[in-house]
Each structure stands twice: as structure tokens, then as C-alpha cells.
Design an enzyme around this catalytic site. Structure first.
Site, PDB file in Angstrom:
ATOM      1  N   LYS A 113     -16.389 -21.280  36.675  1.00  0.00           N
ATOM      2  CA  LYS A 113     -16.613 -19.884  36.284  1.00  0.00           C
ATOM      3  C   LYS A 113     -16.107 -19.704  34.846  1.00  0.00           C
ATOM      4  O   LYS A 113     -16.685 -20.260  33.928  1.00  0.00           O
ATOM      5  CB  LYS A 113     -15.946 -18.961  37.301  1.00  0.00           C
ATOM      6  N   ARG A 115     -23.614  -6.938  39.586  1.00  0.00           N
ATOM      7  CA  ARG A 115     -22.345  -7.453  39.077  1.00  0.00           C
ATOM      8  C   ARG A 115     -22.551  -8.039  37.682  1.00  0.00           C
ATOM      9  O   ARG A 115     -23.484  -8.807  37.455  1.00  0.00           O
ATOM     10  CB  ARG A 115     -21.821  -8.525  40.047  1.00  0.00           C
TER      11      ARG A 115
HETATM   12  C1  LIG Z   1     -16.269 -18.755  43.518  1.00  0.00           C
HETATM   13  C2  LIG Z   1     -15.228 -18.581  44.575  1.00  0.00           C
HETATM   14  C3  LIG Z   1     -14.976 -19.587  45.510  1.00  0.00           C
HETATM   15  C4  LIG Z   1     -15.832 -20.814  45.504  1.00  0.00           C
HETATM   16  O1  LIG Z   1     -15.439 -21.793  46.397  1.00  0.00           O
HETATM   17  P1  LIG Z   1     -16.135 -23.234  46.317  1.00  0.00           P
HETATM   18  O2  LIG Z   1     -15.425 -24.027  47.300  1.00  0.00           O
HETATM   19  O3  LIG Z   1     -16.002 -23.698  44.911  1.00  0.00           O
HETATM   20  O4  LIG Z   1     -17.583 -23.053  46.629  1.00  0.00           O
HETATM   21  C5  LIG Z   1     -13.940 -19.402  46.406  1.00  0.00           C
HETATM   22  N1  LIG Z   1     -13.201 -18.271  46.401  1.00  0.00           N
HETATM   23  C6  LIG Z   1     -13.441 -17.276  45.512  1.00  0.00           C
HETATM   24  C7  LIG Z   1     -12.593 -16.045  45.521  1.00  0.00           C
HETATM   25  C8  LIG Z   1     -14.464 -17.393  44.596  1.00  0.00           C
HETATM   26  O5  LIG Z   1     -14.714 -16.421  43.741  1.00  0.00           O
END
Ligand SMILES: *Cc1c(COP(=O)(O)O)cnc(C)c1O
Length: 414
Positions: free
Chosen positions: A225, A373
């Protein structure tokens, strides 16, 4: 307060202390990318590192690269680098696996530190994988149960009784962008005798995070991200020094062993943060991440935060002024102190509205059931991008172009 005009907005860009960083990114000149909170933009450095690793290391030194190119220690090296962005002193962060897997490891380890207690508290409004994984952790521990803020109690603070072992909580809510006070909530969790596990997916690289100063116990976060590591780049996990001796993570693979290359029959966890690794790590993805992290050298997180708030605050003001009466409702906190680096608006037709925006080169995303968003990554966005996004949203809503049937079909990934 009067709204700034285009000239005033251009002047904000001219004075932006981070404006030089935009050149480090590979951005389409025709688009405004407001989805860096879902998949960050590639840097030239990340692509160069990836190419070098594939060509010279994998394609050159081959197996020797584990030592000669530093592959084996990359998870620790990158962990310390991320630690510098999230207020963690060296030796407490390792890059490994996915956020989901790391939540499993950290939450399980947290429960193990409070053996007499049976409750995990999490938020009903959490990103769902956090809850799914918490369910999984609880299912492996006899008598354990998951209690949700918003379902079993009004606030986390109200739910902290003597049975709570661990609290899994998001620093910034993935949908609304609401920011929690990490130090204050961690203190409350500790006062109740429980362990705090923070999810930093929407705060790492978006705003200052002070894990050590807040007294956090464990934390996890992703790197694709705001850290721009690339699709599916490995996540990170933080375990405070004081827990590393006792904390046992359940995925006791050989990379977490004290002596992986002794090939012993029994498991003995590494005494430090290496214990939070499981098996062989995705080195090419790590090399891309290494490149992506190189651009953070010299970035002052307070300056980053000021720009982020300027961008999100400007977007809220412009949209509310231009789109009044068009069915939008702000879902993000108006108060700067409570807002992360994203803005969410509710709209009855959020899906087709977002598809119409994307067709006009303003890339945000949709979150079910009815949220538009918009993420604002301060390293590469300009204030004029905010203006274009607000103008385009106004155009889509006023012209009702979102009613075009081609915007109705849902895709698999939103
Ligand atoms: C993007 C996100 C994830 C992603 O989890 P992955 O295992 O990488 O798919 C998990 N928790 C939050 C709060 C997120 O925003």
C-alpha cells in the site's frame, strides 16, 4: 473559509517540500491515482532492483546469492528499514509472509503471553481478514472466544475485562480512514492486563507511527500500500524486544529456528525477531521492496503528515462545496487529528459512480456496500490532482454519466 482557486492550489504545489519525490515514481501523466492505499505506485528504484536481482543475482550468482547478495538477511534488513518509519528500534521488525499470516502469528503469540485469559477483542468494522484470522486463532485454543466492538460491546475500552488476553486493533480503519490514538489505547489495554496487536496496513508510510513510544506489544502491516512494494509484496511483523524471549509464534518453520542450517530434528526458536519468520521468503518481491524503501531516506514523517492532511482536507472541502445536494455523505472524520490519509464518501450508487470516475482517469476504489474511497499518498500526489478529482466527481454526479449501463457490471476485485 473561502475555497482556494486553481492559482492558490498550484501555489501549494510550488511550496510542497516533498514535490521532488514525485519524479521517483512511474505515474501515468493522464491519470490521478487515488488508490495508493490499496496498491502503491511503482518507483523506478523498485523496478531497477527487481531487474538487477533477476538478472545478476538469480541469473548470475544463483544459489551463492543467498550469501553474496545478502538474500538470507534481507527480511531483517528490510524490517529494520521499515522499523525506522514506524518508530521501532532495530531488531523488532521482520519482513515476511502476508499480513494475514502475520496476524495469525502475532495474535497467537499474544494469547500465549496471557495463558489464563480466553478472550480476543477486535473491531466489527475491521478489515475482514483480521477477523477471519482471529476466528482461526481462537478455534485452535480451547475455551477461547472472539468478542467484537460494535457487536458485543460499544467500544474496545468498555470491553476490557479480566478475561481479555489480546486486542487486535487497526490503527487506521480501512474504510472510513478513522485514526486511533495508539498510545492512549495501548495504555488502556495494558491497564486491563491485556496485550495490544496493532494493524498498521493503512498507517505505515502514510503518517507517523511510534510503536516503541506507544508501548505496543505486536504489530503487523503490509508493504504494497503506502510503502509501494508491489502487488503481493511481503508484509511485516513487529514484536517488542521485551516479548521476544517468551513469545511463541505457532508457524514454527525452519527460518524461525535458532540454527536453521544445523538441520536439527527439534524446533528451537531464534531468540530474536527471526523467530517470526516461517519458511523461505519471496526474494524477488523483497528486492522490489528494497528499492521502494530507498526513496524514504530523508523523508520527515511530520512533513509527510502535514501534506497528507492538506490533501485530504482540501479534497473534503472541494467535494462538499462542489457536490452539495448530489447524494454524497462524508464517512471520514472531519477532524484532522482523527483522520488517516484517505477520504470516504457514501453514495447510493457508489459502484457505478466509481467506475465512471475511473473511466475519466480518476482512480479510487469502491468498498461494499456503498463507499467511494480515495487514498492520498503524500509522496507522489499534488494538490492539483485533488482539484481534478473533485472536479471530475462533480462532473460525473451532475451529468449522471454513472448511469451508463457499462458502469453497472461488478468486477471480481473492487
Ligand atoms: C490490506 C489489508 C490487509 C491485507 O492482508 P493480506 O494478507 O496482505 O491480503 C489486512 N488487514 C488490513 C487492515 C488491510 O488493510
Amino acid at each position: 473559509m473561502t475555497l482556494p482557486d486553481r492559482a492558490a492550489i498550484e501555489a501549494m504545489d510550488a511550496q510542497d517540500p516533498l514535490r521532488h519525490l514525485r519524479d521517483a515514481f512511474i505515474l501515468s501523466p493522464d491519470e490521478v491515482y487515488l488508490d495508493g492505499n490499496s496498491l502503491g505506485v511503482p518507483t523506478r528504484a523498485a523496478q531497477e532492483e527487481l531487474l538487477r536481482a533477476a538478472r545478476d543475482e538469480w541469473g548470475g550468482e544463483l544459489i551463492r546469492s543467498w550469501n553474496s547478495a545478502g538474500w538470507f538477511d534481507l527480511p531483517i534488513e528490510l524490517g529494520d528499514r521499515i522499523g525506522g518509519l514506524i518508530g521501532a528500534a532495530p531488531g523488532q521488525v521482520v519482513v515476511a509472509d502476508t499480513t494475514s499470516v502475520n496476524i495469525y502469528k502475532a495474535l497467537h503469540a499474544a494469547m500465549g503471553l496471557r495463558p489464563g485469559r480466553k478472550t480476543v477483542v477486535a473491531e466489527s468494522g475491521s478489515f475482514p481478514t483480521d477477523l477471519y484470522i482471529a476466528e482461526g486463532v481462537v478455534s485452535t485454543l480451547p475455551g477461547a472466544r472472539l468478542q467484537l466492538e460494535g457487536v458485543d460491546g460499544a467500544t474496545i475500552e468498555d470491553m476490557l475485562d479480566a478475561d481479555v488476553a489480546a486486542v487486535l486493533v487497526n490503527h487506521v480503519n480501512y474504510k472510513t480512514g478513522e485514526l486511533r490514538d495508539m498510545a492512549a489505547l495501548t495504555a488502556r489495554i495494558h491497564a486491563a492486563g491485556a496485550v495490544a496487536v496493532w494493524d498498521l496496513c493503512h498507517s505505515a508510510g502514510a503518517l507517523p507511527v511510534e510503536l516503541d513510544a506507544a508501548g505496543a506489544d505486536f504489530a503487523v502491516g503490509c508493504t504494497y500500500k503506502y510503502l509501494n512494494g508491489g502487488p503481493g509484496s511481503p508484509a511485516f511483523v513487529y514484536a517488542a524486544h521485551r516479548h521476544q524471549g517468551q513469545a511463541r509464534q505457532p508457524l514454527s518453520g525452519w527460518w524461525g529456528h535458532a540454527r536453521p542450517f544445523a538441520f536439527e530434528t527439534g524446533y528451537e526458536g531464534d531468540p530474536g525477531i527471526r523467530r517470526f519468520q516461517c519458511g523461505t521468503q519471496p526474494i524477488l518481491s523483497m528486492r522490489a521492496l528494497k528499492g521502494a524503501l530507498s526513496i524514504w531516506d530523508g523523508v520527515d514523517m511530520a512533513v509527510l503528515r502535514a501534506k497528507s492532511l492538506a490533501l485530504t482536507g482540501l479534497f473534503i472541502r472541494l467535494v462538499e462545496a462542489r457536490c452539495a445536494g448530489l447524494g454524497l455523505e462524508l464517512e471520514s472524520p472531519r477532524d484532522d487529528a482523527q483522520r488517516g490519509s484517505q477520504v470516504a464518501f457514501r453514495h447510493d450508487h457508489a459502484w457505478p459512480v466509481m467506475q465512471a470516475l475511473i473511466a475519466r482517469g480518476v482512480i479510487g476504489d469502491f468498498r461494499a456496500p456503498s463507499t467511494l474511497r480515495f487514498g492520498f499518498a503524500p509522496l507522489y500526489l499534488r494538490h492539483v490532482d485533488v482539484l481534478r478529482a473533485a472536479e471530475t466527481l462533480e462532473e460525473v454526479l451532475k451529468g449522471e454519466s454513472w448511469t451508463d449501463p457499462r458502469f453497472a457490471a461488478r468486477a471480481a476485485v473492487t
